[in-house]
Design an enzyme around this catalytic site. Structure first.
Site, short mmCIF file in Angstrom:
data_model
loop_
_atom_site.label_atom_id
_atom_site.label_comp_id
_atom_site.label_asym_id
_atom_site.label_seq_id
_atom_site.Cartn_x
_atom_site.Cartn_y
_atom_site.Cartn_z
N ASP A 11 0.92 -1.11 0.05
CA ASP A 11 -0.01 -0.29 0.04
C ASP A 11 0.84 1.09 -0.12
OD1 ASP A 11 -2.66 1.50 0.14
OD2 ASP A 11 -2.00 1.87 2.24
N CYS A 74 -4.20 -0.92 -2.33
CA CYS A 74 -4.52 0.42 -2.45
C CYS A 74 -5.02 0.81 -3.87
CB CYS A 74 -2.84 0.96 -2.55
SG CYS A 74 -2.78 2.91 -2.53
N ASN A 75 -6.11 1.46 -3.65
CA ASN A 75 -7.07 1.84 -4.73
C ASN A 75 -6.51 2.73 -5.66
OD1 ASN A 75 -9.03 1.17 -2.41
ND2 ASN A 75 -10.45 0.88 -4.14
N THR A 76 -5.64 3.71 -5.24
CA THR A 76 -4.95 4.94 -5.89
C THR A 76 -3.95 4.05 -6.67
OG1 THR A 76 -5.20 6.28 -4.08
CG2 THR A 76 -3.79 6.79 -5.69
N CYS A 182 -10.91 3.48 -0.46
CA CYS A 182 -9.61 3.66 0.17
C CYS A 182 -9.35 2.77 1.18
CB CYS A 182 -9.52 5.14 0.54
SG CYS A 182 -7.51 5.32 0.96
N THR A 183 -8.32 1.83 1.31
CA THR A 183 -8.31 0.74 2.28
C THR A 183 -7.76 1.68 3.53
OG1 THR A 183 -5.50 0.61 1.65
CG2 THR A 183 -7.58 -1.04 0.60
N HIS A 184 -7.42 2.65 3.69
CA HIS A 184 -7.26 3.56 5.12
C HIS A 184 -8.74 3.50 5.61
CE1 HIS A 184 -3.29 4.80 3.12
NE2 HIS A 184 -2.99 4.92 4.43
#
Length: 250
Positions: A11, A74-76, A182-184
């Protein structure tokens, strides 16, 4: 590479630990290497070229450790270069995208709020995803950069401040569901479920993990031994926090 080879998970920072947690819950027998790129966090404000360069460096690092699959937690990063990475490497590369499809399939004419990074929301990958559903559903996009920082700076235990930040990203109108893109943001799921109990909170972690499990099964690569986790980070000082965040989700 064999069945006991590790699975690489990475990530832009520490948000992907939420994906690692779901992986361990689903496939506890597997060996995992989690790499957080905290030195270069956040990815959401970087260019596509900058993100791609870092992702290649991280994947090369994983290949040197003989991983059998890589999860882009991580989506980004997925938005920036998942297709390029799949062409570059011969092992399975599993990406993530906001679970908008899941939200839309709940019923007709859904009102859906999507939280993600600015990069994810402005990329063509998400635009193409939205086009599939926006004619039949009301979809509102909100970039939430502060939610990344709260995880990275170890502020999750400041509950009052966290709730204030979450509230600032919630529009006044009612929604059927909130997609955590978003994984966060998965670290806030239990808090959000208490704050807005009438809204269904959706993330893409389970779908991503199940997809990886299917691929490993098809390729006869599931491990049968006792699993392990190795935490790595581009900032050594973040490794202890990585372990704390993993425990936070238990």
């Amino acid at each position: 590479m064999n069945t006991s080879s590790p699975i690489g998970v990475f990530d832009s920072g520490l948000g992907g630990i939420s994906v690692l947690h779901t992986l361990v819950q689903t496939m506890p027998q597997e060996n995992y290497i989690f790499f957080g790129d905290s030195k270069h966090n956040p990815y959401g404000t970087k260019t596509k070229e900058e993100i791609t360069k870092r992702c290649i460096e991280i994947c090369d690092h994983f290949i040197q450790q003989d991983v059998k699959a890589i999860v882009i937690a991580c989506n980004t990063a997925t938005s920036a270069c998942v297709n390029l990475l799949r062409k570059r490497y011969s092992i399975p590369i599993i990406g993530m995208e906001p679970a908008l499809k899941v939200a839309c399939e709940i019923g007709d004419h859904q009102k859906i709020l999507v939280w993600a990074t600015d990069f994810t929301l402005r990329e063509k990958k998400f635009a193409d995803l939205m086009k599939q559903f926006e004619a039949n559903h009301e979809i509102v996009k909100v970039a939430c950069p502060k939610l990344v920082r709260l995880v990275e700076e170890n502020q999750l235990n400041d509950v009052e401040y966290v709730q204030d930040v979450l509230s600032s990203y919630l529009p006044h109108q009612n929604f059927d569901s909130l997609v955590l893109g978003c994984t966060h943001f998965v670290f806030y799921k239990s808090i959000l479920e208490k704050m807005v109990p009438s809204i269904l909170i959706i993330d893409g972690n389970t779908g991503t993990v199940n997809h990886l499990k299917d691929i490993l099964t098809q390729n006869h690569l599931l491990n049968t031994g006792k699993g392990s986790i190795v935490f790595q980070n581009s900032l050594e000082t973040k490794i202890s926090l990585s372990k704390e965040l993993f425990e936070y989700l238990k």
